[in-house]
Scaffold this active site. Structure first.
Site, PDB file in Angstrom:
ATOM      1  N   ASN B 128       1.066  -1.045   0.118  1.00 62.16           N
ATOM      2  CA  ASN B 128      -0.176   0.037   0.048  1.00 62.16           C
ATOM      3  C   ASN B 128       0.659   1.256   0.227  1.00 62.16           C
ATOM      4  O   ASN B 128       1.200   2.214   1.134  1.00 62.16           O
ATOM      5  CB  ASN B 128      -0.836   0.179   1.106  1.00 62.16           C
ATOM      6  CG  ASN B 128      -1.244   1.136   1.028  1.00 62.16           C
ATOM      7  OD1 ASN B 128      -1.426   1.874   0.343  1.00 62.16           O
ATOM      8  ND2 ASN B 128      -2.164   1.428   2.873  1.00 62.16           N
ATOM      9  N   CYS B 131      -2.291   5.179   0.541  1.00 65.95           N
ATOM     10  CA  CYS B 131      -3.142   4.935   1.112  1.00 65.95           C
ATOM     11  C   CYS B 131      -3.366   6.807   1.923  1.00 65.95           C
ATOM     12  O   CYS B 131      -2.027   7.420   2.721  1.00 65.95           O
ATOM     13  CB  CYS B 131      -3.124   4.514   2.648  1.00 65.95           C
ATOM     14  SG  CYS B 131      -4.598   4.536   3.599  1.00 65.95           S
TER      15      CYS B 131
END
Lengths: 234, 302
Positions: B128, B131
């Site tokens: 990720n 985010c």
């Protein structure tokens, strides 16, 4: 405005505890997609029904107010934990529509041969709902802000609090529950509060509905909605 | 099981293209009352960081037209807790349990990736880098092609299995970022993460979430996601996983038509916790109606 909704299950109901909630999908309302978590007001095992009190405040609850008998709803239940049935002489304190789960809670106490006391707070007498029904299962006291019924003022100033109770179990607006929690601490009474936070999933997956507790941020939907008031960081 | 729904993401074999998106599916077990976890193509567990994180203050959620804005802020108990307490419970629940890896520094990403690398039944991680919720977090990496390349290159050194990189749509040119990440050694890409957004309460004259801005998800972002997947899939040589507002089998088909090899279902899991079961069944129906021997025949037709 509040109304009662009877949710008849197709399958036999499981054992439902006082304080648990249902998550209702209201379809086809303009651009609102999430479910509506609503606390359980009563359970009728004979007719296989869960009864909830709905306050008409937005698009989804308005749509719910317009459904017809026999219409089908998609409901996930029962969710969340429950109120502990503690104390010989419990005081149940409800604010507004937050009073709803205290009916089923009273019935649960009745099963243990305890008739609880309920203190209900509202702005005016027009906002009071189902008082006769509550009176059948508990001793009812009322506070209204304008004094139109019961004592004038907030629940926290009601004289019934001067009586000795063994526990406070409360559901209503957060400021009210906080005030009750402080009162409970002063008087050394066990206090449990039912939190109402904005939820997405209702099953502990999204972590949106957290409340700050002494153990960190906890999901209201799975660790709650009922918490020991001492564990909440108000 | 309908073998027409089999698909692949590089070396990952999926029984169907339906996976669930990180942050919307907990650790999978939350959904076991509603569906068989083994019936999914895979599932991506909650974002995991090097240390425990408390996340953002309440309120973290605002419901907005056809969607929702969240600002959870990567609340999780940290990678060590995951390896010790969660992994043993979930490890055999699906062939493709994927851990979403996050961090606020390259060292943190590498620590998490390295520890997950040692878990036998986790065949992939989803990095990720996008985010938008964490103030010192991923945002910085995913919006700059050099930073994105650096974090992916470093993780590539410590992570030996399938490396998925999840892209943010909050960039000027998503193709640049995608190509940079591909060069850095990603095995596949997943997109899109949430769209940076805001909701305001007119009566109270205040923002609706504690962090003011948050990530928009749900059907509202589907057209943006389709555009991003179409742009990226035609400009990289690695597989793409489509994410963004999918609520039905026809949405899955749309993402596959614009180039996705598989998809992740996110916000729809909140609306209907058994939605993936319905989507998978409806995909078989789509294969019937369109006389497909394999759902993969439609990948990238547009």
């Amino acid at each position: 405005m509040c109304f009662l909704l009877h949710l008849k299950s197709e399958e036999p109901l499981c054992n439902i505890q006082a304080g648990q909630f249902v998550n209702i999908l209201v379809k086809d309302i303009a651009d609102r997609i999430l479910r509506r978590p609503i606390s359980i007001h009563d359970v009728d095992y004979t007719n296989n029904e869960i009864i909830v009190v709905v306050q008409k405040i937005g698009k989804a609850t308005t749509k719910l107010s317009l459904i017809n008998e026999g219409d089908k709803l998609d409901v996930v239940f029962p969710l969340g934990n429950s109120f502990p049935l503690i104390g010989e002489k419990p005081l149940l304190i409800g604010g507004g529509v937050g009073t709803a789960p205290l009916y089923y809670l009273s019935k649960k106490f009745n099963e243990n041969n305890i008739r609880p006391t309920i203190l209900i707070g509202a702005k005016t007498k027009d906002q009071l709902f189902l008082i006769d029904k509550y009176s059948a299962v508990a001793d009812v006291y009322i506070s209204t802000e304008d004094g139109s019924v019961g004592e004038k003022g907030m629940v926290t100033t009601n004289s019934i609090l001067n009586q000795q109770f063994t526990s406070y179990l409360t559901c209503g607006p957060a400021p009210m529950m906080k005030a009750i929690a402080i009162e409970a601490q002063k008087r050394g009474v066990d206090c449990y509060v039912s939190m109402e936070n904005r939820m997405a999933c209702g099953i502990g997956a999204c972590l949106c509905c957290v409340t700050a507790t002494t153990k960190g941020n906890e999901c209201v939907c799975t660790a709650g909605p009922v918490f020991n008031a001492n564990d909440i960081k108000w | 099981m309908d073998t027409r729904l089999n698909t692949t993401i590089g070396n990952l074999n999926l029984i169907n293209p339906v996976m669930t998106a990180s942050g919307t599916f907990g650790f999978g077990v939350e959904y076991e009352n509603f569906l068989d976890l083994n019936s999914l193509g895979g599932f991506i567990v909650k974002g995991t960081t090097g240390e425990k994180r408390e996340g953002n203050a309440y309120p973290r959620l605002a419901e907005t037209p056809s969607g929702m804005i969240n600002a959870v802020g990567l609340q999780n108990k940290g990678v060590e807790f995951f390896c010790k307490n969660i992994y043993p419970i979930i490890k055999d629940k699906n062939e493709n349990i994927i851990v979403n890896v996050s961090g606020s520094s390259i060292e943190e990403y590498c620590k998490v990736a390295g520890m997950i690398n040692d878990l036998d039944t986790i065949p992939a991680i989803e990095l990720n880098i996008s985010c938008p919720n964490v103030k010192q977090g991923g945002m910085g990496f995913g919006v700059d092609k050099d930073m994105a390349k650096e974090v992916v290159s470093e993780v590539r050194k410590v992570y030996k299995k399938h490396l998925i990189v999840k892209l943010t749509p909050n960039v000027t040119n998503i193709i640049d970022i995608a190509q940079s990440v591909e060069k850095a050694g990603a095995d596949s890409l997943s997109l899109i993460n949430t769209v940076l957004a805001m909701a305001v309460d007119a009566e109270k004259q205040r923002p609706l979430i504690s962090t003011i801005t948050g990530g928009l998800s749900g059907p509202a972002i589907k057209p943006i996601a389709l555009r991003c997947v179409w742009q990226v899939s035609h400009n990289v040589n690695i597989p793409v996983i489509g994410i963004g507002g999918i609520t039905s089998a026809s949405d899955v088909v749309e993402f596959m038509l614009v180039g996705a090899s598989a998809v992740e279902i996110g916000t729809a899991n909140f609306i209907d916790p058994s939605i993936c079961k319905k989507i998978i069944a409806d995909l078989s129906d789509y294969c019937d109606r369109h006389k497909l021997n394999s759902i993969t025949e439609i990948i990238g037709k547009i």
